[in-house]
Design a protein around this motif. Sequence first.
Motif, mmCIF file in Angstrom:
data_model
loop_
_atom_site.group_PDB
_atom_site.id
_atom_site.type_symbol
_atom_site.label_atom_id
_atom_site.label_comp_id
_atom_site.label_asym_id
_atom_site.label_seq_id
_atom_site.Cartn_x
_atom_site.Cartn_y
_atom_site.Cartn_z
ATOM 1 N N LYS A 78 0.823 -1.214 0.000
ATOM 2 C CA LYS A 78 0.000 0.000 0.000
ATOM 3 C C LYS A 78 0.859 1.267 0.000
ATOM 4 C CE LYS A 78 -3.987 -1.746 2.573
ATOM 5 N NZ LYS A 78 -4.725 -1.592 3.846
ATOM 6 N N VAL A 79 0.419 2.225 -0.813
ATOM 7 C CA VAL A 79 1.083 3.528 -0.906
ATOM 8 C C VAL A 79 0.054 4.610 -0.609
ATOM 9 C CG1 VAL A 79 2.303 5.117 -2.429
ATOM 10 C CG2 VAL A 79 2.627 2.652 -2.698
ATOM 11 N N LEU A 80 0.328 5.413 0.413
ATOM 12 C CA LEU A 80 -0.569 6.543 0.688
ATOM 13 C C LEU A 80 -0.227 7.682 -0.262
ATOM 14 C CD1 LEU A 80 -1.536 8.022 4.120
ATOM 15 C CD2 LEU A 80 -0.768 9.499 2.272
ATOM 16 N N GLU A 97 -1.094 0.928 -11.804
ATOM 17 C CA GLU A 97 -0.729 0.116 -12.973
ATOM 18 C C GLU A 97 0.588 -0.632 -12.759
ATOM 19 O OE1 GLU A 97 -1.548 1.634 -16.816
ATOM 20 O OE2 GLU A 97 -3.477 2.444 -16.189
ATOM 21 N N ALA A 98 1.370 -0.177 -11.785
ATOM 22 C CA ALA A 98 2.575 -0.925 -11.420
ATOM 23 C C ALA A 98 2.235 -2.049 -10.434
ATOM 24 C CB ALA A 98 3.610 0.027 -10.808
ATOM 25 N N GLY A 99 0.950 -2.200 -10.110
ATOM 26 C CA GLY A 99 0.540 -3.315 -9.252
ATOM 27 C C GLY A 99 0.723 -3.068 -7.768
ATOM 28 N N ARG A 100 0.789 -1.799 -7.381
ATOM 29 C CA ARG A 100 0.801 -1.455 -5.967
ATOM 30 C C ARG A 100 -0.555 -0.821 -5.651
ATOM 31 N NH1 ARG A 100 5.353 -3.286 -8.508
ATOM 32 N NH2 ARG A 100 7.199 -3.208 -7.186
ATOM 33 N N GLU A 101 -0.934 -0.835 -4.363
ATOM 34 C CA GLU A 101 -2.271 -0.356 -3.992
ATOM 35 C C GLU A 101 -2.219 1.092 -3.517
ATOM 36 O OE1 GLU A 101 -5.705 -1.364 -0.695
ATOM 37 O OE2 GLU A 101 -4.289 -2.952 -1.199
ATOM 38 N N VAL A 102 -3.124 1.931 -4.033
ATOM 39 C CA VAL A 102 -3.179 3.338 -3.626
ATOM 40 C C VAL A 102 -4.167 3.515 -2.490
ATOM 41 C CG1 VAL A 102 -3.869 5.665 -4.342
ATOM 42 C CG2 VAL A 102 -2.545 4.221 -5.904
ATOM 43 N N VAL A 103 -3.716 4.156 -1.410
ATOM 44 C CA VAL A 103 -4.630 4.644 -0.380
ATOM 45 C C VAL A 103 -4.658 6.158 -0.544
ATOM 46 C CG1 VAL A 103 -5.112 4.791 2.085
ATOM 47 C CG2 VAL A 103 -3.963 2.763 1.167
ATOM 48 N N ALA A 104 -5.782 6.674 -1.025
ATOM 49 C CA ALA A 104 -5.861 8.101 -1.365
ATOM 50 C C ALA A 104 -6.248 8.923 -0.149
ATOM 51 C CB ALA A 104 -6.879 8.307 -2.478
ATOM 52 N N VAL A 105 -5.591 10.065 0.021
ATOM 53 C CA VAL A 105 -6.061 11.083 0.951
ATOM 54 C C VAL A 105 -6.656 12.182 0.079
ATOM 55 C CG1 VAL A 105 -5.426 12.716 2.765
ATOM 56 C CG2 VAL A 105 -4.204 10.554 2.555
#
Length: 371
Positions: A78-80, A97-105
């Motif tokens: 996960k990437v914030l 698209e690089a297959g990492r998960e976005v945690v949006a603020v």
Amino acid sequence: MLLLIPGPVRTHPDVRAAMAADIAPWDNDFRPVYAGIRERVRAVAGGVEGEHATLPLQGCGHFILEAAVRTFVRPGAKVLLPLNGAYAERAARLVREAGREVVAVPGTDTRPVTAADVGAVLERDAGIGHVLMVHHETGSGIVNDPEAIGVAVRAAGRRMILDSVSAFGALPFSMADHPECDAVIFTSGKCLEGMPGIGFSVARIDRVLASAGNAGSWSFDLHDVYAHALRTGWGSFRFTPPAQALRAFAVALDLHAREGGQPARLARYAENARVLYDGVLNLGLRPYLERRHQGPVIVTVHQPAHPAWALQRFVDELKARGVLISNFSNTEAPTFRVGCIGAVTPAEMRGAVAAVGEALEAMGVREMVAA
Ligand SMILES: *Cc1c(COP(=O)(O)O)cnc(C)c1O
């Protein structure tokens, strides 16, 4: 032509002249040029020899940003991402698209992200390993604060990647002061006033060493860029580099240092932005950002609500007067945007403001612009 866009920027004639040569990248005359660039940009980034390394990649800013995400963030992790502008939105797509998960603020492009917002999300979600933040949001012209957000990231025991593509060399940031930062990302063609063609990361060596196998891509693997440098030297590339752009960039770095480095460049850009901001206000136009949020890199301005207004016509009228700006906007509301960076002086910016007034007059917009 006075090019007023946020990259590629107007360059000094000496920078352009350095391109006029045929170059073999592996030649012993060229290798020290490249190795020297790596040392000098590490210094501009506040990096320390033995602790930080300059790991470049051919191409544009998105490429080096993708490389940093793939290298430092494990697949699926996960990437914030604070979302307060067009470039943060692009980063979110790139991370997904690089297959990492976005945690949006969620945010808005007229306000900076706060450290409290970021800290609160980190506290709620222990699964977030990295914060990816945009330093200067090139969509609107707003500046986010990596000093304060870096402190929040460090306090939470997480890692940071800083997209400083449109800020680096003008806005301050020091890797030595930010042990939570895995890498700061920037390019040759924005505030460092070189030609486009190469992206840079200045990265923590310990984190690079811990990242082997993450990237899932040979092209975009900064661990491999590092390993290659250890094997074959800091003057060597894995794949064909934009050698002319690099030779020009060495001159651009000379000029950056001669001007007085980051503080002097910031002072000139800030004055360019002030001249522009005050100038459009005087013309009856409305800047997109409140003055306290206005950064030194681009000024965005609400498009006048007038029947005679058309962005492409305005851009053409300005171009006929020697000033070239973007013919699109990247803000939530319709704007036009004017870059304040590049080899441009405040006196030239005053000329650009005059050209804006003339262009509006030629379009028949000038009298009623107070939208
Ligand atoms: C310019 C820019 C990029 C990279 O853009 P490229 O067109 O890929 O060079 C990334 N982030 C920000 C904030 C930028 O301003």
